[in-house]
Design a protein around this motif. Structure first.
Motif, PDB file in Angstrom:
ATOM      1  N   LYS A 118      26.954  41.413  32.317  1.00  6.12           N
ATOM      2  CA  LYS A 118      26.394  40.074  32.438  1.00  6.12           C
ATOM      3  C   LYS A 118      27.357  39.150  33.167  1.00  6.12           C
ATOM      4  O   LYS A 118      26.945  38.315  33.981  1.00  6.12           O
ATOM      5  CB  LYS A 118      26.080  39.517  31.043  1.00  6.12           C
ATOM      6  CG  LYS A 118      25.028  40.291  30.272  1.00  6.12           C
ATOM      7  CD  LYS A 118      24.822  39.701  28.883  1.00  6.12           C
ATOM      8  CE  LYS A 118      23.791  40.494  28.100  1.00  6.12           C
ATOM      9  NZ  LYS A 118      23.602  39.962  26.724  1.00  6.12           N
ATOM     10  N   GLU A 119      28.650  39.275  32.870  1.00  7.65           N
ATOM     11  CA  GLU A 119      29.677  38.464  33.524  1.00  7.65           C
ATOM     12  C   GLU A 119      30.668  39.416  34.187  1.00  7.65           C
ATOM     13  O   GLU A 119      31.656  39.838  33.585  1.00  7.65           O
ATOM     14  CB  GLU A 119      30.380  37.558  32.504  1.00  7.65           C
ATOM     15  CG  GLU A 119      29.424  36.622  31.775  1.00  7.65           C
ATOM     16  CD  GLU A 119      30.145  35.761  30.751  1.00  7.65           C
ATOM     17  OE1 GLU A 119      31.331  35.437  30.972  1.00  7.65           O
ATOM     18  OE2 GLU A 119      29.532  35.436  29.726  1.00  7.65           O
ATOM     19  N   MET A 120      30.426  39.715  35.443  1.00  3.47           N
ATOM     20  CA  MET A 120      31.190  40.747  36.134  1.00  3.47           C
ATOM     21  C   MET A 120      32.658  40.362  36.299  1.00  3.47           C
ATOM     22  O   MET A 120      33.530  41.244  36.385  1.00  3.47           O
ATOM     23  CB  MET A 120      30.559  41.045  37.491  1.00  3.47           C
ATOM     24  CG  MET A 120      29.154  41.634  37.403  1.00  3.47           C
ATOM     25  SD  MET A 120      28.373  41.860  39.024  1.00  3.47           S
ATOM     26  CE  MET A 120      29.556  42.945  39.811  1.00  3.47           C
ATOM     27  N   HIS A 121      32.959  39.077  36.361  1.00  2.00           N
ATOM     28  CA  HIS A 121      34.340  38.664  36.572  1.00  2.00           C
ATOM     29  C   HIS A 121      35.240  39.005  35.379  1.00  2.00           C
ATOM     30  O   HIS A 121      36.469  38.980  35.493  1.00  2.00           O
ATOM     31  CB  HIS A 121      34.404  37.160  36.856  1.00  2.00           C
ATOM     32  CG  HIS A 121      33.994  36.304  35.689  1.00  2.00           C
ATOM     33  ND1 HIS A 121      32.657  36.056  35.379  1.00  2.00           N
ATOM     34  CD2 HIS A 121      34.728  35.654  34.740  1.00  2.00           C
ATOM     35  CE1 HIS A 121      32.600  35.280  34.307  1.00  2.00           C
ATOM     36  NE2 HIS A 121      33.840  35.029  33.901  1.00  2.00           N
ATOM     37  N   PHE A 131      35.147  41.929  33.873  1.00  2.00           N
ATOM     38  CA  PHE A 131      35.276  43.377  33.784  1.00  2.00           C
ATOM     39  C   PHE A 131      36.730  43.852  33.733  1.00  2.00           C
ATOM     40  O   PHE A 131      37.040  44.804  32.993  1.00  2.00           O
ATOM     41  CB  PHE A 131      34.555  44.052  34.952  1.00  2.00           C
ATOM     42  CG  PHE A 131      34.645  45.554  34.911  1.00  2.00           C
ATOM     43  CD1 PHE A 131      33.911  46.283  33.993  1.00  2.00           C
ATOM     44  CD2 PHE A 131      35.485  46.238  35.781  1.00  2.00           C
ATOM     45  CE1 PHE A 131      33.998  47.666  33.942  1.00  2.00           C
ATOM     46  CE2 PHE A 131      35.578  47.613  35.737  1.00  2.00           C
ATOM     47  CZ  PHE A 131      34.827  48.332  34.826  1.00  2.00           C
ATOM     48  N   PRO A 132      37.667  43.285  34.525  1.00  4.52           N
ATOM     49  CA  PRO A 132      39.065  43.748  34.410  1.00  4.52           C
ATOM     50  C   PRO A 132      39.613  43.683  32.991  1.00  4.52           C
ATOM     51  O   PRO A 132      40.395  44.555  32.586  1.00  4.52           O
ATOM     52  CB  PRO A 132      39.819  42.794  35.353  1.00  4.52           C
ATOM     53  CG  PRO A 132      38.807  42.394  36.373  1.00  4.52           C
ATOM     54  CD  PRO A 132      37.515  42.297  35.616  1.00  4.52           C
ATOM     55  N   VAL A 133      39.207  42.666  32.234  1.00  5.46           N
ATOM     56  CA  VAL A 133      39.664  42.572  30.846  1.00  5.46           C
ATOM     57  C   VAL A 133      39.126  43.744  30.030  1.00  5.46           C
ATOM     58  O   VAL A 133      39.873  44.397  29.273  1.00  5.46           O
ATOM     59  CB  VAL A 133      39.221  41.234  30.223  1.00  5.46           C
ATOM     60  CG1 VAL A 133      39.635  41.164  28.756  1.00  5.46           C
ATOM     61  CG2 VAL A 133      39.810  40.066  31.005  1.00  5.46           C
ATOM     62  N   ALA A 134      37.824  44.020  30.183  1.00  3.31           N
ATOM     63  CA  ALA A 134      37.223  45.139  29.457  1.00  3.31           C
ATOM     64  C   ALA A 134      37.863  46.459  29.863  1.00  3.31           C
ATOM     65  O   ALA A 134      38.145  47.318  29.018  1.00  3.31           O
ATOM     66  CB  ALA A 134      35.714  45.168  29.722  1.00  3.31           C
ATOM     67  N   LEU A 135      38.120  46.622  31.167  1.00  2.00           N
ATOM     68  CA  LEU A 135      38.715  47.862  31.660  1.00  2.00           C
ATOM     69  C   LEU A 135      40.125  48.057  31.114  1.00  2.00           C
ATOM     70  O   LEU A 135      40.483  49.144  30.646  1.00  2.00           O
ATOM     71  CB  LEU A 135      38.733  47.856  33.187  1.00  2.00           C
ATOM     72  CG  LEU A 135      39.344  49.091  33.856  1.00  2.00           C
ATOM     73  CD1 LEU A 135      38.515  50.321  33.543  1.00  2.00           C
ATOM     74  CD2 LEU A 135      39.444  48.887  35.364  1.00  2.00           C
ATOM     75  N   ASN A 136      40.945  47.006  31.169  1.00  7.15           N
ATOM     76  CA  ASN A 136      42.327  47.118  30.713  1.00  7.15           C
ATOM     77  C   ASN A 136      42.419  47.392  29.212  1.00  7.15           C
ATOM     78  O   ASN A 136      43.230  48.217  28.767  1.00  7.15           O
ATOM     79  CB  ASN A 136      43.099  45.842  31.054  1.00  7.15           C
ATOM     80  CG  ASN A 136      43.303  45.675  32.548  1.00  7.15           C
ATOM     81  OD1 ASN A 136      43.331  46.653  33.287  1.00  7.15           O
ATOM     82  ND2 ASN A 136      43.427  44.434  33.001  1.00  7.15           N
ATOM     83  N   SER A 141      31.291  46.327  27.713  1.00  9.29           N
ATOM     84  CA  SER A 141      30.807  45.564  28.856  1.00  9.29           C
ATOM     85  C   SER A 141      29.455  44.935  28.576  1.00  9.29           C
ATOM     86  O   SER A 141      29.167  43.819  29.012  1.00  9.29           O
ATOM     87  CB  SER A 141      30.696  46.474  30.082  1.00  9.29           C
ATOM     88  OG  SER A 141      29.758  47.500  29.880  1.00  9.29           O
ATOM     89  N   ASN A 142      28.613  45.630  27.804  1.00  9.69           N
ATOM     90  CA  ASN A 142      27.317  45.056  27.468  1.00  9.69           C
ATOM     91  C   ASN A 142      27.466  43.863  26.533  1.00  9.69           C
ATOM     92  O   ASN A 142      26.679  42.921  26.572  1.00  9.69           O
ATOM     93  CB  ASN A 142      26.416  46.117  26.846  1.00  9.69           C
ATOM     94  CG  ASN A 142      25.753  46.988  27.885  1.00  9.69           C
ATOM     95  OD1 ASN A 142      24.791  46.577  28.529  1.00  9.69           O
ATOM     96  ND2 ASN A 142      26.280  48.189  28.090  1.00  9.69           N
ATOM     97  N   ASP A 143      28.480  43.945  25.642  1.00 13.29           N
ATOM     98  CA  ASP A 143      28.729  42.808  24.777  1.00 13.29           C
ATOM     99  C   ASP A 143      29.172  41.584  25.579  1.00 13.29           C
ATOM    100  O   ASP A 143      28.842  40.445  25.254  1.00 13.29           O
ATOM    101  CB  ASP A 143      29.802  43.152  23.744  1.00 13.29           C
ATOM    102  CG  ASP A 143      29.287  44.179  22.743  1.00 13.29           C
ATOM    103  OD1 ASP A 143      28.060  44.300  22.623  1.00 13.29           O
ATOM    104  OD2 ASP A 143      30.121  44.862  22.116  1.00 13.29           O
ATOM    105  N   ILE A 144      29.993  41.856  26.628  1.00 13.14           N
ATOM    106  CA  ILE A 144      30.450  40.733  27.450  1.00 13.14           C
ATOM    107  C   ILE A 144      29.329  40.209  28.324  1.00 13.14           C
ATOM    108  O   ILE A 144      29.146  39.023  28.491  1.00 13.14           O
ATOM    109  CB  ILE A 144      31.630  41.206  28.337  1.00 13.14           C
ATOM    110  CG1 ILE A 144      32.831  41.540  27.458  1.00 13.14           C
ATOM    111  CG2 ILE A 144      32.024  40.134  29.326  1.00 13.14           C
ATOM    112  CD1 ILE A 144      34.035  42.032  28.218  1.00 13.14           C
TER     113      ILE A 144
END
Length: 359
Positions: free
Chosen positions: A151-154, A156-161, A356-359
């Motif tokens: 939903k908020e692609m920006h 994603f780096p937080v989720a990935l890390n 990512s879905n939660d974000i």
């Protein structure tokens, strides 16, 4: 030449992701085989008579278990939207988090003195270790699809890390403790070293199998997105949906056939890692960086660094593939270099998916 590069990368992506799916077939079959045989051997009262008889031990071929899972996985991959799998991915993560706690408390008990283990492994183990270690990049193919579904692609780096940080800690700690605990007796998945006569550890295998079952569809998403548009474009609009379903089912059957041909979890992991994951993780990225930034950020250090990484990947590809294929043809002894790989597979993909879905 960009189109050729895209086709080559897509080809290795398809091979890699379908290889991961084949690994999942072997994992599911091996764990369920232990669960069933453990239950029948330790949890069932056997009657021996002329009219009613049960074997003292139940042994069914591993390939039969793979075929049992086949129709269920075909149904699962018919879910074409990753967001619809968010609930299942969340449940898979919860079940495996609980299982990890149980596994940790089991392996830290009665760890033998580490000086009894060999200081250096046989040189033949290192190419196999390379294939297994590079297999740890199994989530590389689903990174961009997951980012595109956020939903908020920006963010994603937080989720990935966060996701990769957790996975890295689990890899290092559980792999080290697992080898210290079981030594040369460790198997292709650490869940296979758990007792078969205690229901708690049998439940761990079931919970992990559920997580791997769900993650199959996530890993399958990438090759499906590459292959299906090209195939359905060849038929009329009327036949595109039936063609879509047929191709999806055939791809699952293909991964099952690959698993049946190589029903050893350790060798499948090492082979997939050496053949395809090395290309995506070590060989292609250096060349892409050189071609992309050659005119803008050229430096001797960048050229040297990328050539070194690519050569290391090519060497690992050749050595890992050769040793793994040789072991498939002439199996010697059980390999121990990949002992704790599979239990984390779902963490790399589905944990990112649910987060990512939660974000």
């Amino acid at each position: 030449h960009a189109s050729w590069g895209r086709y080559i990368v897509d080809f290795f992506l398809v091979i890699t992701q379908l290889g991961f799916c084949s690994v999942y077939f072997v994992f599911l079959a091996e764990n369920m085989k232990q669960v069933v045989e453990g239950f029948l051997k330790n949890g069932t009262y056997f009657v021996q008579s002329k009219t009613v008889g049960f074997p003292a031990e139940w042994h069914m071929d591993l390939r039969i278990y793979m075929l049992i899972f086949l129709p269920f996985l075909i149904v699962l991959v018919l879910i074409q939207d990753l967001k619809r799998l968010a609930v299942l991915a969340f449940l898979a993560n919860v079940s495996m988090a609980i299982s990890l706690v149980i596994i940790y408390q089991y392996i830290i008990r009665d760890i033998p003195p580490p000086w009894k283990l060999p200081l250096i492994a046989n040189w033949k183990k290192y190419p196999l270790f390379f294939g297994t270690a590079i297999f740890a990049f199994e989530g590389i193919g689903v990174v961009l699809p997951l980012e595109n579904k956020m939903k908020e692609m920006h963010r994603f780096p937080v989720a990935l890390n966060i996701g990769m940080g957790i996975v890295t800690i689990l890899y290092i700690s559980l792999a080290t403790l697992g080898y210290l605990r079981f030594g040369e007796d460790i198997k292709g998945s650490i869940t296979l070293n758990l007792p078969q006569d205690i229901w708690l550890y049998q439940m761990v295998k079931i919970l992990y199998s559920f997580g791997i079952f769900v993650t199959y569809s996530i890993q399958y998403y990438v090759p499906a997105e590459i292959i299906l548009p090209a195939v359905t474009a060849l038929v009329s609009e009327r036949w595109r949906m039936p063609c879509n379903l047929i191709v999806r089912s055939l791809l699952v059957c293909l991964t099952c056939a690959m698993a049946i041909l190589i029903p050893r979890l350790d060798l499948v992991i090492s082979f997939v890692g050496a053949v395809s994951s090395s290309a995506l993780a070590l060989i292609f990225p250096p060349f892409v960086e050189i071609l992309t930034f050659y005119e803008h950020r050229f430096s001797i250090w960048m050229i040297f660094k990328n050539i070194f990484i690519a050569l290391f990947g090519i060497l690992g590809f050749l050595a890992g593939t050769y040793v793994t294929v040789k072991e498939m043809i002439n199996p010697c002894s059980p390999l121990t270099v990949i002992a704790t790989k599979v239990p984390y597979l779902v963490m790399n993909a589905s944990s990112l998916d649910s987060f990512s879905n939660d974000i």
